[in-house]
Write an enzyme that holds these catalytic residues in place. Structure first.
Site, mmCIF file in Angstrom:
data_model
loop_
_atom_site.group_PDB
_atom_site.id
_atom_site.type_symbol
_atom_site.label_atom_id
_atom_site.label_comp_id
_atom_site.label_asym_id
_atom_site.label_seq_id
_atom_site.Cartn_x
_atom_site.Cartn_y
_atom_site.Cartn_z
ATOM 1 N N ASP A 45 0.843 -1.198 0.000
ATOM 2 C CA ASP A 45 0.000 0.000 0.000
ATOM 3 C C ASP A 45 0.878 1.247 0.000
ATOM 4 O OD1 ASP A 45 -2.862 1.187 0.604
ATOM 5 O OD2 ASP A 45 -1.446 2.251 1.891
ATOM 6 N N TYR A 50 3.198 9.758 -0.539
ATOM 7 C CA TYR A 50 4.246 9.147 0.292
ATOM 8 C C TYR A 50 5.640 9.349 -0.317
ATOM 9 C CZ TYR A 50 0.336 6.518 2.445
ATOM 10 O OH TYR A 50 -0.840 6.146 3.059
ATOM 11 N N LYS A 75 -2.590 5.792 -4.373
ATOM 12 C CA LYS A 75 -3.706 6.713 -4.082
ATOM 13 C C LYS A 75 -3.479 8.067 -4.720
ATOM 14 C CE LYS A 75 -3.686 4.639 0.542
ATOM 15 N NZ LYS A 75 -2.256 4.552 0.869
ATOM 16 N N HIS A 108 -7.574 9.465 -1.957
ATOM 17 C CA HIS A 108 -6.925 9.389 -0.640
ATOM 18 C C HIS A 108 -7.797 9.975 0.487
ATOM 19 C CE1 HIS A 108 -2.585 9.062 1.052
ATOM 20 N NE2 HIS A 108 -3.447 8.862 2.016
ATOM 21 N N LYS A 230 2.670 -1.200 8.910
ATOM 22 C CA LYS A 230 3.960 -0.697 8.412
ATOM 23 C C LYS A 230 5.044 -1.031 9.434
ATOM 24 C CE LYS A 230 7.166 2.751 8.965
ATOM 25 N NZ LYS A 230 7.826 3.149 10.242
HETATM 26 P P1 NDP Z 1 0.695 1.136 12.020
HETATM 27 O O1 NDP Z 1 -0.487 0.937 12.895
HETATM 28 O O2 NDP Z 1 0.982 0.191 10.938
HETATM 29 O O3 NDP Z 1 1.940 1.250 12.994
HETATM 30 C C1 NDP Z 1 3.231 1.470 12.524
HETATM 31 C C2 NDP Z 1 4.104 1.744 13.743
HETATM 32 O O4 NDP Z 1 4.144 0.597 14.594
HETATM 33 C C3 NDP Z 1 5.524 2.058 13.379
HETATM 34 O O5 NDP Z 1 6.007 2.998 14.320
HETATM 35 C C4 NDP Z 1 6.238 0.728 13.550
HETATM 36 O O6 NDP Z 1 7.588 0.948 13.904
HETATM 37 C C5 NDP Z 1 5.468 0.089 14.687
HETATM 38 N N1 NDP Z 1 5.378 -1.367 14.565
HETATM 39 C C6 NDP Z 1 5.009 -2.079 13.469
HETATM 40 N N2 NDP Z 1 5.003 -3.396 13.748
HETATM 41 C C7 NDP Z 1 5.367 -3.519 15.034
HETATM 42 C C8 NDP Z 1 5.546 -4.645 15.881
HETATM 43 N N3 NDP Z 1 5.347 -5.890 15.459
HETATM 44 N N4 NDP Z 1 5.942 -4.426 17.168
HETATM 45 C C9 NDP Z 1 6.150 -3.169 17.603
HETATM 46 N N5 NDP Z 1 5.988 -2.067 16.858
HETATM 47 C C10 NDP Z 1 5.597 -2.239 15.562
HETATM 48 O O7 NDP Z 1 0.555 2.661 11.497
HETATM 49 P P2 NDP Z 1 0.745 3.460 10.123
HETATM 50 O O8 NDP Z 1 0.215 4.808 10.427
HETATM 51 O O9 NDP Z 1 2.096 3.327 9.605
HETATM 52 O O10 NDP Z 1 -0.282 2.767 9.121
HETATM 53 C C11 NDP Z 1 0.031 1.651 8.309
HETATM 54 C C12 NDP Z 1 -0.199 1.977 6.858
HETATM 55 O O11 NDP Z 1 -1.526 2.457 6.652
HETATM 56 C C13 NDP Z 1 0.677 3.104 6.313
HETATM 57 O O12 NDP Z 1 1.990 2.689 6.058
HETATM 58 C C14 NDP Z 1 -0.086 3.474 5.062
HETATM 59 O O13 NDP Z 1 0.176 2.525 4.032
HETATM 60 C C15 NDP Z 1 -1.529 3.363 5.534
HETATM 61 N N6 NDP Z 1 -2.071 4.665 5.970
HETATM 62 C C16 NDP Z 1 -3.071 5.217 5.193
HETATM 63 C C17 NDP Z 1 -3.641 6.411 5.533
HETATM 64 C C18 NDP Z 1 -4.709 6.971 4.678
HETATM 65 O O14 NDP Z 1 -5.089 8.138 4.867
HETATM 66 N N7 NDP Z 1 -5.249 6.234 3.734
HETATM 67 C C19 NDP Z 1 -3.207 7.173 6.718
HETATM 68 C C20 NDP Z 1 -2.169 6.500 7.483
HETATM 69 C C21 NDP Z 1 -1.647 5.290 7.116
HETATM 70 P P3 NDP Z 1 8.842 0.361 13.038
HETATM 71 O O15 NDP Z 1 8.664 0.790 11.634
HETATM 72 O O16 NDP Z 1 10.018 0.991 13.716
HETATM 73 O O17 NDP Z 1 8.760 -1.136 13.221
#
Ligand code: NDP
Length: 273
Positions: A45, A50, A75, A108, A230
């Site tokens: 995604d 981005y 998006k 988006h 992510k």
């Molecule tokens: P997530 O809920 O996926 O959380 C990501 C965070 O959690 C990062 O800080 C990551 O750190 C940490 N993390 C991930 N896996 C673990 C784990 N197993 N244990 C501990 N910590 C963990 O949040 P996002 O906001 O990144 O959302 C995911 C995706 O959703 C985005 O990448 C994007 O593709 C989409 N998105 C879409 C939006 C929209 O408007 N359509 C808005 C926001 C997001 P680290 O990387 O250091 O592991």
């Protein structure tokens, strides 16, 4: 083990687990997405805003995974809404991705104050009809935006990608999606890490011999959501992919249902943009 899939409203199959790349720098995206593809993700995604569509395209090209086994979502950004703008923005995304088609193209945010999302949607319907994307959908659309799209165009989005996690369970939108045949895709499925030390989640995790992140992702799958966690950490990328060989029971699900606080970690779709 391969990830389960859901069937979209035009019979296209979408993996229930995808890899989100927001905030992954373009320079690191090829490596990070490469790791994700190696550990079994088949869905990625991204979004024009981005700034890492090139990195995603590089990872896809280098992976050796046949294109028809991958599911790539991108998006349309807010400042590109409008019929002609959207067609142009799609071409630019495809060029950066280095692909002939995408699997899912999303608006988006609705940006309702500018009132261009219906015209934008007509452009996405054209892209779908022309075979340039296998499915079309929206993101951050509220019930009134969905109803208006369907009422004015008769084209039902395949997916609505919304903020969704145990702290924000979105019952109203999920019910409307079920009524209209729209797949619910959860962004920030882990609440950006905010719920990983919640006592209830850690207790359920201990009971199953899993991590808190795995419990939350498993909850999404059992609810019927698509989830797109992510991470840039190889171990967490692997961990988040390994959620298909255990199941939460009814007690776990009922307890997690009790965590809904209507609490956003991201912007409010009624005002953002
Ligand atoms: P997530 O809920 O996926 O959380 C990501 C965070 O959690 C990062 O800080 C990551 O750190 C940490 N993390 C991930 N896996 C673990 C784990 N197993 N244990 C501990 N910590 C963990 O949040 P996002 O906001 O990144 O959302 C995911 C995706 O959703 C985005 O990448 C994007 O593709 C989409 N998105 C879409 C939006 C929209 O408007 N359509 C808005 C926001 C997001 P680290 O990387 O250091 O592991």
């Amino acid at each position: 083990m391969s990830h389960p899939t859901l069937t979209l409203n035009n019979d296209v199959r979408m993996p229930q687990l995808g890899f989100g790349v927001w905030q992954v720098p373009d320079g690191r995206t090829a490596e990070v997405v490469g790791t994700a593809l190696r550990v079994g993700y088949r869905s990625v995604d991204t979004a024009a805003v981005y700034g890492n569509e090139r990195g995603v395209g590089d990872a896809v090209a280098a992976s050796g995974v046949p294109r028809n086994e991958l599911f790539v979502t991108t998006k349309l950004w807010n400042d590109q809404q409008g019929y002609d703008n959207a067609l142009r923005a799609f071409d630019a995304s495809l060029e950066r991705l280095g692909l002939d088609y995408v699997d899912l193209y999303l608006i988006h945010w609705p940006v309702a104050a500018r009132d261009r999302y219906v015209d934008t949607w007509r452009a996405l319907a054209k892209l779908l009809a022309d075979g340039r994307t296998r499915a079309i959908g929206v993101s951050n659309f509220q019930p009134e935006h969905l109803r208006r799209l369907v009422g004015e165009t008769d084209v039902v989005p395949a997916v609505n990608q919304i903020e969704l996690h145990p702290g924000l369970q979105q019952p109203e939108l999920r019910a409307l999606h079920a009524e209209l045949g729209i797949v619910t895709e959860a962004w920030s499925p882990l609440a950006r890490g905010g719920l990983l030390d919640h006592p209830l989640i850690t207790r359920i995790a201990r009971r199953h011999g899993r991590t808190p992140a795995q419990v939350i992702l498993r909850w999404h799958l059992q609810l019927g959501n698509v989830a797109i966690p992510k991470s840039v950490d190889p171990e967490r990328i692997q961990q988040n992919a390994d959620v298909v060989d255990f199941a939460l029971d009814d007690t776990d699900l009922a307890e997690i249902a009790g965590l809904d606080r209507g609490a956003r970690v991201g912007p409010d779709p009624d005002t953002f943009g």
